[in-house]
Design an enzyme around this catalytic site. Structure first.
Site, mmCIF file in Angstrom:
data_model
loop_
_atom_site.group_PDB
_atom_site.id
_atom_site.type_symbol
_atom_site.label_atom_id
_atom_site.label_comp_id
_atom_site.label_asym_id
_atom_site.label_seq_id
_atom_site.Cartn_x
_atom_site.Cartn_y
_atom_site.Cartn_z
ATOM 1 N N LYS A 25 -15.975 1.719 -2.554
ATOM 2 C CA LYS A 25 -15.012 1.912 -1.461
ATOM 3 C C LYS A 25 -15.684 1.927 -0.079
ATOM 4 O O LYS A 25 -15.097 1.505 0.912
ATOM 5 C CB LYS A 25 -14.232 3.217 -1.655
ATOM 6 C CG LYS A 25 -13.344 3.268 -2.881
ATOM 7 C CD LYS A 25 -12.103 2.432 -2.700
ATOM 8 C CE LYS A 25 -11.015 2.620 -3.740
ATOM 9 N NZ LYS A 25 -11.322 3.149 -5.035
ATOM 10 N N GLU A 55 -4.724 6.227 2.749
ATOM 11 C CA GLU A 55 -4.143 6.761 1.527
ATOM 12 C C GLU A 55 -5.268 6.902 0.510
ATOM 13 O O GLU A 55 -6.288 6.226 0.624
ATOM 14 C CB GLU A 55 -3.079 5.798 0.982
ATOM 15 C CG GLU A 55 -3.601 4.646 0.088
ATOM 16 C CD GLU A 55 -4.543 3.657 0.761
ATOM 17 O OE1 GLU A 55 -4.541 3.582 2.009
ATOM 18 O OE2 GLU A 55 -5.308 2.970 0.052
ATOM 19 N N SER A 113 -18.008 0.187 -10.909
ATOM 20 C CA SER A 113 -17.430 0.453 -9.588
ATOM 21 C C SER A 113 -17.693 1.849 -9.037
ATOM 22 O O SER A 113 -17.734 2.035 -7.826
ATOM 23 C CB SER A 113 -15.927 0.177 -9.591
ATOM 24 O OG SER A 113 -15.271 0.934 -10.585
HETATM 25 C C1 PLP Z 1 -10.562 3.102 -6.246
HETATM 26 C C2 PLP Z 1 -11.359 2.782 -7.419
HETATM 27 C C3 PLP Z 1 -10.994 1.751 -8.315
HETATM 28 C C4 PLP Z 1 -9.704 0.990 -8.194
HETATM 29 O O1 PLP Z 1 -9.491 0.322 -6.999
HETATM 30 P P1 PLP Z 1 -9.725 -1.229 -6.808
HETATM 31 O O2 PLP Z 1 -9.212 -1.507 -5.461
HETATM 32 O O3 PLP Z 1 -8.951 -1.927 -7.885
HETATM 33 O O4 PLP Z 1 -11.174 -1.479 -6.934
HETATM 34 C C5 PLP Z 1 -11.852 1.446 -9.347
HETATM 35 N N1 PLP Z 1 -13.000 2.130 -9.533
HETATM 36 C C6 PLP Z 1 -13.374 3.136 -8.710
HETATM 37 C C7 PLP Z 1 -14.650 3.854 -8.973
HETATM 38 C C8 PLP Z 1 -12.570 3.495 -7.632
HETATM 39 O O5 PLP Z 1 -12.951 4.487 -6.837
#
Ligand code: PLP
Length: 393
Positions: free
Chosen positions: A89, A111, A377
């Site tokens: 993020k 948000e 992620s």
């Molecule tokens: C916010 C988040 C997601 C989902 O959001 P995307 O916009 O689809 O990437 C996935 N993994 C993590 C660790 C997140 O913080």
């Protein structure tokens, strides 16, 4: 044909900007300026320096020997969990705060679902000295309390949203409402590749650093700059968009998107948008979303607050309908099991969102020579209590 955005702000037939008149000025201002600003030399210099020295990029591309042995294929992990604040993020919030400064905005709103975007926004606001207000569903405030504390520590105001299912969709509605009421001094840092054009394209560009690094790192590690498969979980789709970006039009690379089916696709408690969704408009974008026969948006559900969204971004809707991407849905139990598996076979505790991506290996078979890159992620610190409660550890 390209799978990237066209000059009108559409991916195939998805995207565009369907907004109330009150937002027109803000969206036009962004649309007219974003490419000019982010292609400017002083912007790229500042952006790249912050990604390097503040976020800690490039994030490693780690060859997972243990998963490779377990699943009989070559598994690489793109370690976005190692970024400052613990997920991908931050790539987007750094980009957008630099943009907001150049547009002379003094107040930032956002948000958040799992709180990762809220934390990443509060972080860059602290860094740049801007006022920060984060909208978060009351349900999410309960299940992601460590991130709420982090946002407050960073000086942000967290506003609890109690409409609808009190989750991400409802927080997004409130943030939009705030923006309509504060059109002059405020920039809305949207957290995923959703919302009206140009947000999906802008966020995808900021996240595309992930695929740029994968290209360089694979060249070094494998002597070729592309994998056979890219895998990412999809909430709105930003970590996936960043992972795919430089490979969207490279047909040698197969794309796998993993969405959350909650308690099961037909359970009524799910967020499996491609399986259940139809064309509609959500948060200013024409895309696939879960809705009733008369067009009311269905309350989504997933154990992971970051995937608990009734739609997907327009890029992903187009990847799905064009069959460029394969969409696999993973339920709560499969995701939790995959999170435990990754923790105990690699020593990496993932976010529950991320754990969904790892669950596919149980059913999807790859060839021994396939190079499979999974975008890791985010890290699981925020989810520890959910994991330990679930497994009664
Ligand atoms: C916010 C988040 C997601 C989902 O959001 P995307 O916009 O689809 O990437 C996935 N993994 C993590 C660790 C997140 O913080």
């Amino acid at each position: 044909m390209s799978y990237n955005i066209n000059s009108k702000g559409y991916y195939g037939s998805f995207g565009g900007a369907y907004i109330p008149e009150m937002l027109l000025h803000n969206i036009e201002e962004l649309k007219d300026n974003y490419l000019k600003i982010i292609k400017d030399k002083s912007f790229t210099k500042e952006f790249n320096e912050l990604l390097k020295n503040y976020v800690g990029r490039p994030s490693p591309l780690y060859f997972s020997k243990n998963l490779s042995q377990k699943y009989l294929t070559k598994v690489y992990l793109k370690r976005e969990d190692l970024n400052h604040t613990g997920s991908h993020k931050i790539n987007n919030t750094i980009g957008q705060i630099l943009l907001a400064k150049r547009l002379k905005k003094s107040r930032i709103i956002a948000e958040t679902g799992a709180g990762q975007h809220g934390v990443a926004t509060a972080t860059v606001c602290a860094l740049m000295g801007l006022k920060c207000i984060v909208y978060m569903g009351a349900t999410d405030i309960k299940r992601q309390s460590p991130n709420v504390a982090r946002m407050k520590m960073l000086g942000a105001e967290v506003i609890s949203v109690t409409s609808g299912s009190s989750t991400l969709k409802d927080a997004t509605n409130e943030a939009m409402r705030d923006w309509i009421n504060n059109p002059i001094d405020t920039h809305y840092i949207v957290g995923s590749v959703v919302g009206p054009h140009p947000f999906p394209d802008m966020v995808a560009r900021f996240q595309s650093v992930i695929s740029k690094e994968i290209k360089e790192q694979l060249t070094e590690l494998e002597g070729r700059d592309y994998p056979d498969y890219l895998v990412a979980c999809v909430g709105g789709g930003s970590n996936a968009a960043g992972t795919f970006y430089d490979y969207l039009d490279d047909q040698r690379v197969k794309i796998i998107c993993v969405e959350a089916s909650g308690k099961g696709i037909n359970s009524g408690k799910s967020a499996a948008t491609t399986k259940l969704g139809k064309l509609g408009i959500i948060h200013g974008s024409k895309t696939l979303l879960m809705q009733t026969n008369d067009g009311q948006i269905t309350e989504p559900y997933s154990i992971s607050a970051g995937l608990d969204y009734p739609g997907i971004g327009p890029m992903h809707a187009n990847l799905y309908t064009s069959k460029r991407g394969e969409f696999i849905s993973v339920d709560d139990d499969e995701a939790m099991a995959a999170g435990l598996m990754l923790s105990q076979t690699e020593g990496i505790i993932p976010a529950i969102e991320t754990a969904h991506a790892f669950a596919i290996f149980e059913n999807k078979k790859f060839k021994p020579k396939d190079i499979v890159v999974v975008n890791l992620s985010g890290r699981g610190d925020k989810d520890l209590e959910n994991f330990t409660d679930y497994f009664k550890i």
